[in-house]
Write a protein that holds these residues in place. Structure first.
Motif, PDB file in Angstrom:
ATOM      1  N   PHE A  36       0.847  -1.195   0.000  1.00  0.00           N
ATOM      2  CA  PHE A  36       0.000   0.000   0.000  1.00  0.00           C
ATOM      3  C   PHE A  36       0.881   1.243   0.000  1.00  0.00           C
ATOM      4  N   VAL A  37       0.579   2.152  -0.926  1.00  0.00           N
ATOM      5  CA  VAL A  37       1.378   3.358  -1.138  1.00  0.00           C
ATOM      6  C   VAL A  37       0.544   4.588  -0.798  1.00  0.00           C
ATOM      7  N   LEU A  38       1.167   5.532  -0.127  1.00  0.00           N
ATOM      8  CA  LEU A  38       0.525   6.825   0.121  1.00  0.00           C
ATOM      9  C   LEU A  38       1.239   7.880  -0.719  1.00  0.00           C
ATOM     10  N   ARG A  39       0.444   8.680  -1.438  1.00  0.00           N
ATOM     11  CA  ARG A  39       1.013   9.722  -2.294  1.00  0.00           C
ATOM     12  C   ARG A  39       0.256  11.026  -2.073  1.00  0.00           C
ATOM     13  N   MET A  40       0.947  12.132  -2.039  1.00  0.00           N
ATOM     14  CA  MET A  40       0.310  13.437  -1.898  1.00  0.00           C
ATOM     15  C   MET A  40       0.146  14.098  -3.262  1.00  0.00           C
ATOM     16  N   GLU A  41      -1.103  14.363  -3.635  1.00  0.00           N
ATOM     17  CA  GLU A  41      -1.383  14.996  -4.923  1.00  0.00           C
ATOM     18  C   GLU A  41      -1.502  16.506  -4.725  1.00  0.00           C
ATOM     19  N   ASP A  42      -0.350  17.129  -4.596  1.00  0.00           N
ATOM     20  CA  ASP A  42      -0.287  18.567  -4.301  1.00  0.00           C
ATOM     21  C   ASP A  42       0.162  19.379  -5.508  1.00  0.00           C
ATOM     22  N   ILE A  43      -0.117  18.860  -6.701  1.00  0.00           N
ATOM     23  CA  ILE A  43       0.380  19.542  -7.898  1.00  0.00           C
ATOM     24  C   ILE A  43      -0.208  20.943  -8.046  1.00  0.00           C
ATOM     25  N   ASP A  44      -1.426  21.149  -7.542  1.00  0.00           N
ATOM     26  CA  ASP A  44      -2.030  22.487  -7.552  1.00  0.00           C
ATOM     27  C   ASP A  44      -1.525  23.227  -6.310  1.00  0.00           C
ATOM     28  N   THR A  45      -0.371  23.842  -6.448  1.00  0.00           N
ATOM     29  CA  THR A  45       0.294  24.457  -5.293  1.00  0.00           C
ATOM     30  C   THR A  45      -0.484  25.639  -4.724  1.00  0.00           C
ATOM     31  N   ALA A  46      -1.338  26.243  -5.527  1.00  0.00           N
ATOM     32  CA  ALA A  46      -2.121  27.381  -5.028  1.00  0.00           C
ATOM     33  C   ALA A  46      -3.139  26.939  -3.987  1.00  0.00           C
ATOM     34  N   ARG A  47      -3.602  25.686  -4.052  1.00  0.00           N
ATOM     35  CA  ARG A  47      -4.619  25.188  -3.137  1.00  0.00           C
ATOM     36  C   ARG A  47      -4.044  24.295  -2.046  1.00  0.00           C
ATOM     37  N   SER A  48      -2.899  23.708  -2.301  1.00  0.00           N
ATOM     38  CA  SER A  48      -2.333  22.734  -1.372  1.00  0.00           C
ATOM     39  C   SER A  48      -1.458  23.407  -0.322  1.00  0.00           C
TER      40      SER A  48
END
Length: 315
Positions: A36-48
């Motif tokens: 099981f892998v955890l990944r942060m989808e923070d590509i939208d830096t303005a919202r993350s």
């Protein structure tokens, strides 16, 4: 080896719907003896925000979930945070450009709305793109480039329907042109969710993607990107959403749904896990149970096939 993942967007506090998806994805892999892998989808830096990402890790661990690889524990396919993976998205974009699979689009949102006659695309995007810029001549593109930085769109293959069997939703058929040609890099340089998630899952050797049904109509787009990039698509499983009593997707308007609020209020995590398991069809009543205790009884066939109407639990 089967490999699954949970990939939250750190743009706010993790809520009940997120937690349910995380629990089901975790149980699916653990019941199969997979990773099981955890990944942060923070590509939208303005919202993350970093603090939301850190809070998500805390909330998930409080629920009794763990992961074999992730932004805090590392792993062989690091980095596990999208904002650190931009070079991979650029490499994919260059490959698509070289094959002629993308084209520059100079349309504004107003242009797209005014030209709309096709059926609506993804709910968050409004009308399907009519292909206005797809067949511009090189001279016309050069002229438009003098006045506007273009986005890049993926050109849907003509007369190509997409079929696949979802592990929960069953057989799916999307006719040619579903949703229209879609943006894979915005005019401001931000890579799209569609491109980034495909590259992330491929790079991290994900074999099974369990996520919310709100992303079901993104799947044909991602399958076409996998094909265009010469990559193998994972198996997809889309879980029906949790809806409030008004029939709309569970949200803040229905009450306190943040996992951190339950945790900070002193609620036992087993009670919340039991409630999540109950509304997901895994146990008959909302009794206290740990995530680990559910592994042996997990069965995809028990997950509801339609949205589940719930009240915010009083825990």
């Amino acid at each position: 080896m089967r490999r699954g993942r949970f990939a939250p967007t750190p743009s706010g506090r993790m809520h009940l719907g997120n937690a349910r998806t995380a629990l089901l994805a975790w149980l699916h892999m653990r019941s199969l003896g997979g990773e099981f892998v955890l990944r942060m989808e923070d590509i939208d830096t303005a919202r993350s925000r970093r603090e939301w990402a850190e809070l998500a890790l805390l909330d998930l661990r409080w629920l009794g979930l763990d992961w074999d690889e992730g932004p805090d524990v590392g792993g062989p396919y690091a980095p596990y945070t999208q904002s650190e993976r931009l070079e991979r998205y650029e490499a994919a974009l260059r490959k698509l450009e070289a094959s002629g699979a993308v084209y520059p689009c100079y349309c504004s949102r107003a242009d797209i709305l005014s030209a709309a006659s096709a059926p609506h695309g993804l709910s968050s995007e409004g009308p399907a793109y009519a292909g206005t810029c797809r067949h511009l001549t090189p001279a016309r593109r050069a002229e438009k480039a003098l006045h506007k930085e273009p986005s890049l769109r993926f050109a849907l293959p003509e007369n190509r329907e997409v079929r696949f069997t979802d592990g929960i939703a069953g057989p799916q058929l999307f006719p040619p042109g579903s949703g229209g040609d879609f943006v894979i890099r915005r005019a401001d340089g931000l890579h799209s969710y569609q491109l980034s998630v495909v590259m992330d899952d491929a790079d991290m050797r994900i074999t099974d993607v369990l996520r919310g049904s709100d992303l079901l109509d993104s799947t044909p787009r991602q399958i076409l990107l996998y094909e265009a990039l010469g990559l193998e698509a994972p198996a997809f499983l889309h879980v029906p959403l949790l809806n409030g009593p008004d029939g709309k997707r569970l949200a803040k308007r229905h009450g306190g749904i943040a996992i951190s609020a339950f945790r900070e209020g002193g609620a036992p995590p087993e009670r919340l896990v039991g409630w999540l398991a109950h509304v997901s069809g895994l146990i008959d009543r909302p009794e206290s149970v740990s995530a680990a205790e559910l592994i042996g009884e997990f069965d995809l066939a028990r997950i509801p096939r339609e949205p589940v109407v719930v009240d915010v639990p009083d825990i």
